[in-house]
Design a protein around this motif. Structure first.
Motif, PDB file in Angstrom:
ATOM      1  N   ASN A  62      -9.169   5.630   2.131  1.00  0.00           N
ATOM      2  CA  ASN A  62      -8.602   4.650   2.768  1.00  0.00           C
ATOM      3  C   ASN A  62      -7.291   4.482   2.104  1.00  0.00           C
ATOM      4  O   ASN A  62      -6.447   3.633   2.846  1.00  0.00           O
ATOM      5  N   SER A 113      -3.108  13.281   5.564  1.00  0.00           N
ATOM      6  CA  SER A 113      -4.240  12.608   6.279  1.00  0.00           C
ATOM      7  C   SER A 113      -4.799  13.526   7.251  1.00  0.00           C
ATOM      8  O   SER A 113      -4.411  14.666   7.699  1.00  0.00           O
ATOM      9  N   ASN A 114      -5.945  12.954   7.656  1.00  0.00           N
ATOM     10  CA  ASN A 114      -6.741  14.070   8.782  1.00  0.00           C
ATOM     11  C   ASN A 114      -6.228  14.182  10.157  1.00  0.00           C
ATOM     12  O   ASN A 114      -6.313  15.062  10.721  1.00  0.00           O
ATOM     13  N   ILE A 115      -5.039  13.392  10.371  1.00  0.00           N
ATOM     14  CA  ILE A 115      -4.395  13.532  11.644  1.00  0.00           C
ATOM     15  C   ILE A 115      -3.157  14.551  11.438  1.00  0.00           C
ATOM     16  O   ILE A 115      -2.387  14.805  12.296  1.00  0.00           O
ATOM     17  N   ARG A 117      -0.664  13.939   8.918  1.00  0.00           N
ATOM     18  CA  ARG A 117       0.775  13.464   8.270  1.00  0.00           C
ATOM     19  C   ARG A 117       0.389  13.667   6.908  1.00  0.00           C
ATOM     20  O   ARG A 117      -0.495  13.582   6.662  1.00  0.00           O
ATOM     21  N   LEU A 139      -2.598   4.036   6.815  1.00  0.00           N
ATOM     22  CA  LEU A 139      -3.537   4.555   7.813  1.00  0.00           C
ATOM     23  C   LEU A 139      -3.954   3.550   8.836  1.00  0.00           C
ATOM     24  O   LEU A 139      -4.081   2.326   8.742  1.00  0.00           O
ATOM     25  N   ASN A 140      -4.212   4.174   9.978  1.00  0.00           N
ATOM     26  CA  ASN A 140      -4.760   3.373  11.212  1.00  0.00           C
ATOM     27  C   ASN A 140      -6.401   3.705  11.003  1.00  0.00           C
ATOM     28  O   ASN A 140      -7.033   4.379  10.453  1.00  0.00           O
ATOM     29  N   SER A 142      -8.798   4.877  12.525  1.00  0.00           N
ATOM     30  CA  SER A 142      -9.426   6.204  12.506  1.00  0.00           C
ATOM     31  C   SER A 142      -8.913   7.550  11.672  1.00  0.00           C
ATOM     32  O   SER A 142      -9.321   8.386  11.798  1.00  0.00           O
ATOM     33  N   GLU A 143      -8.021   6.897  10.929  1.00  0.00           N
ATOM     34  CA  GLU A 143      -7.444   7.995  10.047  1.00  0.00           C
ATOM     35  C   GLU A 143      -7.818   7.699   8.505  1.00  0.00           C
ATOM     36  O   GLU A 143      -8.479   6.661   8.119  1.00  0.00           O
ATOM     37  N   GLN A 144      -7.959   8.905   7.858  1.00  0.00           N
ATOM     38  CA  GLN A 144      -8.180   8.814   6.458  1.00  0.00           C
ATOM     39  C   GLN A 144      -7.539   9.599   5.577  1.00  0.00           C
ATOM     40  O   GLN A 144      -7.071  10.643   6.329  1.00  0.00           O
ATOM     41  N   ARG A 182       3.091   6.220   5.907  1.00  0.00           N
ATOM     42  CA  ARG A 182       2.279   7.064   6.653  1.00  0.00           C
ATOM     43  C   ARG A 182       2.552   8.651   6.402  1.00  0.00           C
ATOM     44  O   ARG A 182       1.752   9.430   6.680  1.00  0.00           O
ATOM     45  N   GLY A 193      -7.506  18.024  14.060  1.00  0.00           N
ATOM     46  CA  GLY A 193      -6.746  17.445  12.966  1.00  0.00           C
ATOM     47  C   GLY A 193      -6.444  18.585  11.987  1.00  0.00           C
ATOM     48  O   GLY A 193      -6.646  19.749  12.365  1.00  0.00           O
TER      49      GLY A 193
END
Length: 247
Positions: A62, A113-115, A117, A139-140, A142-144, A182, A193
């Motif tokens: 998180n 992160s998984n996306i 970044r 994080l947003n 859906s992100e981790q 971020r 991702g």
């Protein structure tokens, strides 16, 4: 004032944390932890050689980093305790991304992160004084946090590979150093991702593990580019796991 830590005797221990987040400290530096028993339905995830005087940095998906004294851990004769008893760790949260001893305030890490970044952060920016930890990556929903990788002296480039199996190499100085945020886009994806990331020295080539072997590609010009590009398929013989290491 003398801190309580000053009275902790320095002894070697092996910190073991399971996939479900149960943690304990075994006496001595245990090289092979494969025989260690875990609770039913659980299995080993992390094994760290440390000392009773160490503090551990526990990186949560998180984006929070928690600080945990090794001297506070239950002994190896037990099956350990869940992280939620030692920290304000959500019992339903996924297991840690990584657990590392806090040894050098100036040690730098890449957090990603998984996306796709990420950014560079110094170790001293992650140390928390309370059980609540310290929010490091924003994080947003859906992100981790997916990866937490060390920088070594002399590292000058970053390698990223996506779930789409595209590999991109770019200069480390294109990645900003931050204390929280971020991060910036590491690699552009149409689908999926980030799969893995590492820092390396351009002059030594790009290495990766494939099973028990370490492979090295010196001719890496085709993959060199700039941050936030898409990349291209990796060299032949690259790991099928889409990772640079097995871990």
């Amino acid at each position: 004032d003398v801190s309580p830590e000053a009275f902790v005797e320095k002894e070697p221990v092996t910190v073991v944390c399971s996939k479900k987040g149960w943690i304990r400290a075994l006496k001595g530096h245990v090289q092979d932890t494969s025989d260690i028993k875990h609770r039913q339905g659980d299995e080993g995830r992390f094994s760290i050689n440390a000392y009773t005087t160490d503090k551990l940095l526990v990186i949560s998906p998180n984006g929070r980093v928690y600080t945990l004294g090794v001297d506070k851990l239950p002994g190896g004769r037990s099956q350990g305790e869940p992280l939620g008893l030692l920290l304000n760790w959500d019992p339903g949260a996924p297991p840690p991304v990584d657990i590392v001893p806090h040894r050098s305030p100036d040690q730098r890490w890449i957090i990603a992160s998984n996306i796709g970044r990420g950014f560079v952060i110094q170790e001293k920016e992650m140390v928390a004084q309370t059980r609540n930890g310290r929010q490091v990556m924003n994080l947003n929903d859906s992100e981790q946090v997916l990866r937490f990788r060390p920088l070594s002296e002399g590292d000058d480039h970053v390698a990223v590979i996506g779930e789409n199996r595209k590999l991109l190499l770019f200069p480390l100085d294109q990645l900003p150093e931050m204390s929280r945020g971020r991060g910036v886009l590491l690699q552009r994806y149409r689908d999926g991702g980030l799969s893995d990331i590492k820092a390396f020295k351009l002059g030594e080539g790009l290495t990766w593990q494939r099973g028990p072997q370490t492979r090295c590609e010196k001719d890496i010009l085709p993959w060199l580019g700039n941050r936030a590009q898409s990349g291209r398929l990796p060299p032949s013989g690259f790991s099928r796991t889409n990772k640079f290491t097995d871990f």
